[in-house]
Write an enzyme that holds these catalytic residues in place. Structure first.
Site, PDB file in Angstrom:
ATOM      1  N   GLN A   1      -5.073  -1.913   9.410  1.00 14.69           N
ATOM      2  CA  GLN A   1      -4.807  -3.220   8.801  1.00 14.69           C
ATOM      3  C   GLN A   1      -5.365  -4.333   9.682  1.00 14.69           C
ATOM      4  OE1 GLN A   1      -3.286  -3.731   5.679  1.00 14.69           O
ATOM      5  NE2 GLN A   1      -4.026  -5.805   6.039  1.00 14.69           N
TER       6      GLN A   1
ATOM      7  N   LYS B   1       0.842  -1.196   0.000  1.00 18.11           N
ATOM      8  CA  LYS B   1       0.000   0.000   0.000  1.00 18.11           C
ATOM      9  C   LYS B   1       0.882   1.252   0.000  1.00 18.11           C
ATOM     10  CE  LYS B   1      -3.719  -2.595   2.016  1.00 18.11           C
ATOM     11  NZ  LYS B   1      -4.329  -3.155   3.216  1.00 18.11           N
TER      12      LYS B   1
ATOM     13  N   ASP C   1     -11.376   2.010   3.424  1.00 16.06           N
ATOM     14  CA  ASP C   1     -11.590   0.564   3.302  1.00 16.06           C
ATOM     15  C   ASP C   1     -13.077   0.251   3.156  1.00 16.06           C
ATOM     16  OD1 ASP C   1      -9.669  -1.360   3.079  1.00 16.06           O
ATOM     17  OD2 ASP C   1      -9.223  -1.490   5.218  1.00 16.06           O
TER      18      ASP C   1
END
Ligand code: NDP
Length: 281
Positions: free
Chosen positions: A96, A52, A119
């Site tokens: 994460q 990322k 997300d």
């Protein structure tokens, strides 16, 4: 022989589009920013976080990765999220997953401001998707839809079967396919006679987390087969679909690696860019 839904090629093309949009935005004085929080030292998560960061670099985003020790408390994590919520350079915040067991994942995700939830896991964004309102759509499901459409797979009126009902893949991809007028069946570990369902699928999405779970006899000839799985077997990454056996039966198929995973990162970058574009208005 199936048409390959080539995540690598589709991602390269999408990244070029995102690069141009980023340049245009930067010319107006706005730099998109993404902050990734990694708690603990899960090896797979470290790879994802690194990828990322690289994608941010490639597009010229502001990027801040915060690595916290395994023993981080919920209060410490939420204080950091609050700080990033208030940081004007940060358009997107990503926690994460999975978090270490002692932390409350749902509470951490709820703490992120919905407009910074790139997300798409915040209940507000999940609810918006569910009720057909504009919001941030989760990256993997969004990437799957992008891949199917770009590959010219017909969706309207087709039977779609999704194996897996997680909040991050199975459920949202089912809603997206429903929005495309597919007739959707959502299967899971308690499904009786799974193969009877999958054999009817014009579009089959496998998000199970079991190596080579989908075999040729489970696939309708000519179906579009999307493999979401990332499984590590003898140091190699393999999907949820037995690619070698299914490929001759399918009409379209996505490989692992080089399939959905590539699209997921692109969609994360796009969600971040879109958050920055909204900020600039
Ligand atoms: P989860 O473990 O949260 O969900 C797995 C789902 O598969 C569950 O709904 C489970 O059913 C179902 N399942 C398990 N065993 C069976 C079975 N024997 N028959 C039918 N269904 C079964 O996984 P995720 O959704 O988070 O991820 C799925 C896979 O996708 C993983 O390999 C993951 O690594 C990968 N992934 C890849 C991404 C990418 O970018 N390419 C992004 C996210 C995930 P039940 O609910 O009944 O337990």
């Amino acid at each position: 022989m199936a048409i390959l839904m080539d995540g690598k090629a589709l991602a390269a093309e999408k990244m070029e589009e995102l690069r141009q949009r980023t340049e245009a935005l930067k010319a107006r004085g706005v730099t998109p920013g993404l902050s990734v929080i990694l708690v603990g030292d899960d090896p797979a998560s470290q790879v994802y976080v690194r990828n990322k960061g690289r994608a941010c670099e490639e597009l010229g985003f502001y990027s801040r990765t915060v690595r916290l020790p395994e023993e981080t408390t919920q209060a410490e994590l939420e204080t950091l999220i609050d700080e990033l919520n208030a940081d004007g350079r940060v358009d997107g915040i990503l926690v994460q997953l999975p978090l270490p067991r002692h932390l409350d994942e749902a509470a951490a995700l709820r703490r992120i401001r919905p407009e910074k939830d790139v997300d798409g896991f915040h209940v507000e964004n999940a609810g918006r998707l569910f009720t057909g309102q504009d919001g941030v759509v989760a990256c993997t499901p969004k990437g799957i839809l992008y891949m199917l459409k770009k590959s010219g797979v017909p969706l309207s009126g087709k039977d779609a079967v999704v194996i897996g009902r997680s909040n991050i893949v199975g459920k949202p991809v089912a809603v997206l396919l429903l929005n495309e007028n597919c007739t959707v069946t959502l299967c899971h570990s308690r499904t009786a006679d799974l193969a009877a369902h999958t054999r009817r699928a014009d579009v089959l999405v496998a998000a199970v987390g079991r190596p080579r779970f989908v075999t040729a006899d489970m696939v309708k000839p000519g179906a579009a087969v999307v493999d979401v799985g990332i499984n590590r077997v003898d140091g190699k990454v393999v999907g949820d679909v037995d690619f070698a056996a299914v490929e001759p039966v399918a009409g379209w198929i996505s490989p692992v690696p080089g399939g959905v995973g590539k699209m997921t990162i692109c969609m994360l970058m796009e969600n971040t860019l879109e958050a920055a574009e909204k900020r600039s208005r």
